[in-house]
Design an enzyme around this catalytic site. Structure first.
Site, PDB file in Angstrom:
ATOM      1  N   CYS A   9       0.868  -1.175   0.000  1.00  0.00           N
ATOM      2  CA  CYS A   9       0.000   0.000   0.000  1.00  0.00           C
ATOM      3  C   CYS A   9       0.909   1.230   0.000  1.00  0.00           C
ATOM      4  CB  CYS A   9      -0.976  -0.012   1.183  1.00  0.00           C
ATOM      5  SG  CYS A   9      -0.242   0.213   2.814  1.00  0.00           S
ATOM      6  N   ASN A  12       2.589   1.488   4.100  1.00  0.00           N
ATOM      7  CA  ASN A  12       2.826   0.248   4.836  1.00  0.00           C
ATOM      8  C   ASN A  12       2.506   0.395   6.325  1.00  0.00           C
ATOM      9  OD1 ASN A  12       5.576  -2.035   5.516  1.00  0.00           O
ATOM     10  ND2 ASN A  12       3.512  -2.566   4.920  1.00  0.00           N
ATOM     11  N   CYS A  14      -1.241   0.769   7.171  1.00  0.00           N
ATOM     12  CA  CYS A  14      -2.668   0.463   7.337  1.00  0.00           C
ATOM     13  C   CYS A  14      -3.042  -0.816   6.593  1.00  0.00           C
ATOM     14  CB  CYS A  14      -3.547   1.622   6.849  1.00  0.00           C
ATOM     15  SG  CYS A  14      -3.424   3.135   7.827  1.00  0.00           S
ATOM     16  N   ARG A  15      -3.236  -0.698   5.296  1.00  0.00           N
ATOM     17  CA  ARG A  15      -3.803  -1.808   4.528  1.00  0.00           C
ATOM     18  C   ARG A  15      -2.849  -2.972   4.322  1.00  0.00           C
ATOM     19  NH1 ARG A  15      -5.336   1.693  -0.487  1.00  0.00           N
ATOM     20  NH2 ARG A  15      -3.396   2.653   0.221  1.00  0.00           N
ATOM     21  N   SER A  16      -1.628  -2.714   3.884  1.00  0.00           N
ATOM     22  CA  SER A  16      -0.735  -3.849   3.581  1.00  0.00           C
ATOM     23  C   SER A  16      -0.302  -4.612   4.831  1.00  0.00           C
ATOM     24  CB  SER A  16       0.458  -3.424   2.716  1.00  0.00           C
ATOM     25  OG  SER A  16       1.226  -2.422   3.318  1.00  0.00           O
ATOM     26  N   ASP A 135      -7.927   3.528   1.196  1.00  0.00           N
ATOM     27  CA  ASP A 135      -7.019   3.892   2.279  1.00  0.00           C
ATOM     28  C   ASP A 135      -7.819   4.545   3.411  1.00  0.00           C
ATOM     29  OD1 ASP A 135      -4.939   4.703   3.903  1.00  0.00           O
ATOM     30  OD2 ASP A 135      -3.807   5.668   2.291  1.00  0.00           O
TER      31      ASP A 135
END
Length: 167
Positions: A9, A12, A14-16, A135
């Protein structure tokens, strides 16, 4: 065959790292830890060395996950190290395609491998019409919950294809 997966993401945090943690959890439930190498990285270097955003860690903890990955930036070597590099949204994917093209132009020797680029949202099974994992960073708690809903759904879909469909 070992599946080597890198989730990516923007930063690095939140999402990934959430996808990394969810996928680790799902792989453990299947008893397939030896068959997978899972990591995450960010496009940018702003948060290198940091833990995931406290809001994503809290959201994950409520669901039984521990998101403790330390942020790192994606490197050109990742295109050789991993089988799959998986982006979260259209901007991530565009950047990853540019990086992949650069990697291929500088590593065109016979036998050099290059990771396959995938978009995590392509593996959603229960969220029709959702084209990205948005995001949540500038959003509210509900945005973190929704992002994690999508990540769980897509990771289940991805894992299903990898272990059951023989990819």
């Amino acid at each position: 065959m070992k599946h080597k997966i890198l989730f990516v993401c923007l930063g690095n945090i939140c999402r990934s790292p959430a996808a990394d943690g969810v996928m680790h959890h799902l792989v453990e439930l299947e008893g397939k830890e030896a068959d997978f190498e899972i990591d995450s990285a960010g496009i940018g270097s702003w948060h290198v060395g940091e833990l995931p955003d406290r809001r994503m860690r809290s959201t994950g903890a409520k669901r039984g996950y521990t998101f403790d990955h330390r942020a790192r930036q994606i490197a050109m070597a990742d295109f050789n190290r991993f089988d799959y590099i998986i982006g979260m949204d259209t901007e991530n994917m565009a950047t990853l395609r540019r990086m992949q093209k650069q990697y291929l132009s500088s590593n065109h020797s016979e036998g050099s491998k290059c990771a396959r680029l995938l978009c995590l949202a392509d593996y959603l099974k229960h969220h029709p019409g959702q084209a990205t994992i948005p995001d949540p960073y500038y959003g509210k708690q509900a945005d973190f919950e929704f992002a994690l809903d999508l990540i769980e759904d897509a990771c289940e879909g991805l894992l299903g294809e990898l272990i059951h469909d023989g990819k």
